[in-house]
Design an enzyme around this catalytic site. Structure first.
Site, PDB file in Angstrom:
ATOM      1  N   TYR A 145      -0.947  33.622  -8.256  1.00  0.00           N
ATOM      2  CA  TYR A 145       0.436  33.748  -7.973  1.00  0.00           C
ATOM      3  C   TYR A 145       1.189  34.046  -9.061  1.00  0.00           C
ATOM      4  CZ  TYR A 145       4.867  32.746  -5.530  1.00  0.00           C
ATOM      5  OH  TYR A 145       6.079  32.725  -4.993  1.00  0.00           O
ATOM      6  N   GLY A 148       0.331  37.194 -11.267  1.00  0.00           N
ATOM      7  CA  GLY A 148       0.752  38.244 -10.635  1.00  0.00           C
ATOM      8  C   GLY A 148       2.213  38.733 -10.821  1.00  0.00           C
ATOM      9  N   VAL A 187       6.261  21.851   0.984  1.00  0.00           N
ATOM     10  CA  VAL A 187       6.518  20.544   1.308  1.00  0.00           C
ATOM     11  C   VAL A 187       7.311  20.065   2.238  1.00  0.00           C
ATOM     12  CG1 VAL A 187       7.997  20.274  -0.665  1.00  0.00           C
ATOM     13  CG2 VAL A 187       6.720  18.329  -0.041  1.00  0.00           C
ATOM     14  N   GLY A 207       3.906  11.164  -6.405  1.00  0.00           N
ATOM     15  CA  GLY A 207       5.203  11.580  -5.848  1.00  0.00           C
ATOM     16  C   GLY A 207       6.526  11.770  -6.507  1.00  0.00           C
TER      17      GLY A 207
HETATM   18  P1  NAD Z   1       6.408  34.212   3.255  1.00  0.00           P
HETATM   19  O1  NAD Z   1       4.834  34.003   3.039  1.00  0.00           O
HETATM   20  O2  NAD Z   1       7.075  33.844   4.595  1.00  0.00           O
HETATM   21  O3  NAD Z   1       6.634  35.843   3.351  1.00  0.00           O
HETATM   22  C1  NAD Z   1       5.943  36.861   2.726  1.00  0.00           C
HETATM   23  C2  NAD Z   1       5.858  38.043   3.494  1.00  0.00           C
HETATM   24  O4  NAD Z   1       5.144  39.191   2.996  1.00  0.00           O
HETATM   25  C3  NAD Z   1       4.926  37.945   4.933  1.00  0.00           C
HETATM   26  O5  NAD Z   1       5.774  38.342   5.960  1.00  0.00           O
HETATM   27  C4  NAD Z   1       3.665  38.420   4.577  1.00  0.00           C
HETATM   28  O6  NAD Z   1       3.033  38.893   5.921  1.00  0.00           O
HETATM   29  C5  NAD Z   1       4.177  39.739   3.708  1.00  0.00           C
HETATM   30  N1  NAD Z   1       2.870  40.029   2.862  1.00  0.00           N
HETATM   31  C6  NAD Z   1       2.075  39.498   2.045  1.00  0.00           C
HETATM   32  N2  NAD Z   1       1.162  40.348   1.523  1.00  0.00           N
HETATM   33  C7  NAD Z   1       1.648  41.475   1.939  1.00  0.00           C
HETATM   34  C8  NAD Z   1       1.174  42.911   1.534  1.00  0.00           C
HETATM   35  N3  NAD Z   1       0.225  43.328   0.700  1.00  0.00           N
HETATM   36  N4  NAD Z   1       1.809  43.864   2.120  1.00  0.00           N
HETATM   37  C9  NAD Z   1       3.001  43.850   3.004  1.00  0.00           C
HETATM   38  N5  NAD Z   1       3.280  42.518   3.339  1.00  0.00           N
HETATM   39  C10 NAD Z   1       2.813  41.372   2.897  1.00  0.00           C
HETATM   40  O7  NAD Z   1       7.052  33.822   2.290  1.00  0.00           O
HETATM   41  P2  NAD Z   1       8.653  33.826   1.752  1.00  0.00           P
HETATM   42  O8  NAD Z   1       8.869  32.404   1.540  1.00  0.00           O
HETATM   43  O9  NAD Z   1       9.511  34.495   2.679  1.00  0.00           O
HETATM   44  O10 NAD Z   1       8.727  34.478   0.167  1.00  0.00           O
HETATM   45  C11 NAD Z   1       9.250  36.137   0.313  1.00  0.00           C
HETATM   46  C12 NAD Z   1       9.300  36.299  -1.214  1.00  0.00           C
HETATM   47  O11 NAD Z   1       9.906  35.391  -2.079  1.00  0.00           O
HETATM   48  C13 NAD Z   1       7.573  36.306  -1.852  1.00  0.00           C
HETATM   49  O12 NAD Z   1       7.550  37.367  -2.779  1.00  0.00           O
HETATM   50  C14 NAD Z   1       7.887  35.215  -2.708  1.00  0.00           C
HETATM   51  O13 NAD Z   1       6.757  34.980  -3.932  1.00  0.00           O
HETATM   52  C15 NAD Z   1       8.843  34.981  -3.154  1.00  0.00           C
HETATM   53  N6  NAD Z   1       9.464  33.591  -3.277  1.00  0.00           N
HETATM   54  C16 NAD Z   1       9.559  32.608  -2.382  1.00  0.00           C
HETATM   55  C17 NAD Z   1      10.038  31.447  -2.718  1.00  0.00           C
HETATM   56  C18 NAD Z   1      10.195  30.389  -1.503  1.00  0.00           C
HETATM   57  O14 NAD Z   1      10.521  29.127  -1.932  1.00  0.00           O
HETATM   58  N7  NAD Z   1      10.422  30.442  -0.317  1.00  0.00           N
HETATM   59  C19 NAD Z   1      10.099  30.841  -3.855  1.00  0.00           C
HETATM   60  C20 NAD Z   1       9.774  31.661  -5.096  1.00  0.00           C
HETATM   61  C21 NAD Z   1       9.751  33.177  -4.676  1.00  0.00           C
HETATM   62  N1  UDP Z   2       3.516  18.541  -1.622  1.00  0.00           N
HETATM   63  C1  UDP Z   2       3.471  17.295  -1.339  1.00  0.00           C
HETATM   64  N2  UDP Z   2       2.817  17.098   0.029  1.00  0.00           N
HETATM   65  C2  UDP Z   2       2.716  18.189   0.855  1.00  0.00           C
HETATM   66  C3  UDP Z   2       2.923  19.681   0.107  1.00  0.00           C
HETATM   67  C4  UDP Z   2       3.411  19.519  -1.001  1.00  0.00           C
HETATM   68  O1  UDP Z   2       3.535  16.216  -1.995  1.00  0.00           O
HETATM   69  O2  UDP Z   2       2.284  18.020   1.844  1.00  0.00           O
HETATM   70  C5  UDP Z   2       3.864  18.601  -3.321  1.00  0.00           C
HETATM   71  C6  UDP Z   2       3.218  19.491  -4.231  1.00  0.00           C
HETATM   72  O3  UDP Z   2       2.200  18.897  -4.656  1.00  0.00           O
HETATM   73  C7  UDP Z   2       4.305  20.079  -5.056  1.00  0.00           C
HETATM   74  C8  UDP Z   2       5.456  19.948  -4.364  1.00  0.00           C
HETATM   75  O4  UDP Z   2       5.185  19.101  -3.134  1.00  0.00           O
HETATM   76  O5  UDP Z   2       4.616  18.883  -6.272  1.00  0.00           O
HETATM   77  C9  UDP Z   2       6.077  21.290  -4.021  1.00  0.00           C
HETATM   78  O6  UDP Z   2       5.211  21.835  -3.274  1.00  0.00           O
HETATM   79  P1  UDP Z   2       5.218  23.429  -2.478  1.00  0.00           P
HETATM   80  O7  UDP Z   2       3.730  23.768  -2.151  1.00  0.00           O
HETATM   81  O8  UDP Z   2       6.210  23.139  -1.457  1.00  0.00           O
HETATM   82  O9  UDP Z   2       5.800  24.234  -3.652  1.00  0.00           O
HETATM   83  P2  UDP Z   2       5.399  24.528  -5.133  1.00  0.00           P
HETATM   84  O10 UDP Z   2       4.411  23.737  -5.598  1.00  0.00           O
HETATM   85  O11 UDP Z   2       4.910  25.966  -5.042  1.00  0.00           O
HETATM   86  O12 UDP Z   2       6.817  24.491  -5.988  1.00  0.00           O
END
Ligand code: NAD
Ligand code: UDP
Ligand code: UDP
Length: 311
Positions: A145, A148, A187, A207
């Site tokens: 991730y 990528g 989380v 935590g």
């Molecule tokens: P999500 O998993 O709900 O949405 C991702 C969507 O992309 C899904 O609908 C999935 O089916 C689709 N998808 C995955 N692979 C695909 C592919 N190969 N072709 C077509 N569609 C595909 O996640 P989200 O939280 O809505 O995240 C959306 C974007 O925002 C992502 O790129 C994620 O990396 C980025 N992002 C989200 C957060 C967050 O906290 N939610 C934080 C940082 C970045």
């Molecule tokens: N986390 C946790 N319990 C859970 C899920 C996540 O303590 O049930 C922690 C995880 O280890 C991380 C933080 O919460 O430190 C945020 O996790 P999340 O997967 O939401 O996002 P990211 O780590 O990608 O920021």
């Protein structure tokens, strides 16, 4: 002016909110998704709108459509989902970016990349500013991730330098709200679902690790502003809420707000889990006149109501 706008990952958590917002502004929206983590339920309420079109498609394959703007969100975002098929995760970020950039180049569309605070890895700089290059393990379980998304940023900036494409890169920090998948392992959704079901609240590690949580409406507003920003502003720009909480604080808050009888249970900390994370949003404030308006308790209230109705 009405535009034809492509949203990849449009059936996901953030994508569905973005499609909804763009439709409410009168645009034609093409939602492209392979439904890996997104669902049709997320966009069901938009289906009757004649300006909304949905296409099942995997962005790792070429896509030939005619659009004015592209929001590239396709990519699983929760560690559980992006580690399920890590090779596909890297392909989605890298091949997906190449295809969407190729498309943007052909039709001369402005293109926005949903990048992530994960590009900073386990940061040594706190809070994180955009000029920090990050500390990322290239061979760990989060790398599919993180790397990528880093490579996707590289591609965006090379298409900008090499082909003068109009690019916009936002680095999204942990965002939460209605339509998060109840089992996606993030989380906020985990804690709320566990609290509502009276199950143990699973804290990974001690935590004390911190995150900064942005409510989805604030994030969507920032994305729209970023897409509309002046053409020489490419970003990257941090988008997030600078309020910083430990996972223990979050667990206690969720238990209190749901009046839950759940107990806290400690579980092993996953590999390479970042210890602290908080955005410096000076650039967003200056360039987009944006800052979040929804504090954690208010956002959690809305999210808890959503999960209550679902469970
Ligand atoms: P999500 O998993 O709900 O949405 C991702 C969507 O992309 C899904 O609908 C999935 O089916 C689709 N998808 C995955 N692979 C695909 C592919 N190969 N072709 C077509 N569609 C595909 O996640 P989200 O939280 O809505 O995240 C959306 C974007 O925002 C992502 O790129 C994620 O990396 C980025 N992002 C989200 C957060 C967050 O906290 N939610 C934080 C940082 C970045
Ligand atoms: N986390 C946790 N319990 C859970 C899920 C996540 O303590 O049930 C922690 C995880 O280890 C991380 C933080 O919460 O430190 C945020 O996790 P999340 O997967 O939401 O996002 P990211 O780590 O990608 O920021
Ligand atoms: N591409 C696409 N849709 C388009 C134009 C291009 O999916 O409308 C894909 C194309 O398949 C190629 C990629 O985008 O693999 C990169 O395109 P670009 O024109 O930048 O590079 P090239 O075709 O020269 O490799």
């Amino acid at each position: 002016m009405t535009k034809k706008i492509l949203v990849t990952g449009g059936a996901g958590f953030l994508g569905s909110h973005l499609c909804e917002r763009l439709l409410s502004e009168g645009h034609d929206v093409l939602c492209v998704d392979n439904y890996f983590t997104g669902t049709k339920d997320n966009i069901l309420h938009l289906m009757s709108n004649p300006k909304f079109e949905v296409m099942r498609h995997d962005v790792t394959f070429p896509l030939y459509v005619e659009v004015d703007e592209i929001y590239n969100l396709a990519c699983p975002a929760s560690p559980v989902h992006y580690q399920f098929d890590p090779v596909q995760t890297t392909k989605t970020s890298v091949h997906g970016a190449i295809n969407m950039l190729g498309l943007a180049k052909r039709v001369q569309a402005r293109i926005l990349q949903a990048s992530t605070s994960e590009v900073y890895g386990d940061p040594e700089i706190h809070p994180q500013t955009e000029d920090y290059w990050g500390k990322v393990n290239p061979i760990g379980i989060r790398s599919c991730y993180d790397e990528g998304k880093r490579c996707a940023e590289t591609l965006f900036f090379d298409y900008w330098r090499q082909h003068a494409l109009e690019i916009k890169v936002v680095r999204i920090f942990n965002t939460y709200g209605p339509r998060m998948h109840p089992n996606d392992g993030r989380v906020v959704s985990n804690f709320i679902v566990q609290a509502l079901k009276g199950q143990d609240i699973t804290i990974y590690g001690d935590g004390q690790q911190t995150r900064s949580f942005c409510y989805v409406d604030d994030l969507i507003e920032a994305m729209i502003r970023m897409m509309g920003s002046h053409s020489d502003f490419t970003g990257p720009v941090n988008i997030g809420n600078p309020g910083e909480f430990s996972m223990l604080q979050l667990a206690e808050l969720v238990i209190r707000m749901t009046s839950s009888k759940s107990k806290i249970a400690f579980r092993p900390l996953p590999q390479d889990d970042p210890k602290q994370r908080r955005p410096d949003i000076t650039v967003a404030r200056n360039e987009l006149s944006w800052e979040p308006t929804i504090v954690l308790e208010t956002g959690l209230e809305k999210t808890i109501s959503y999960f209550k109705a679902m469970i």
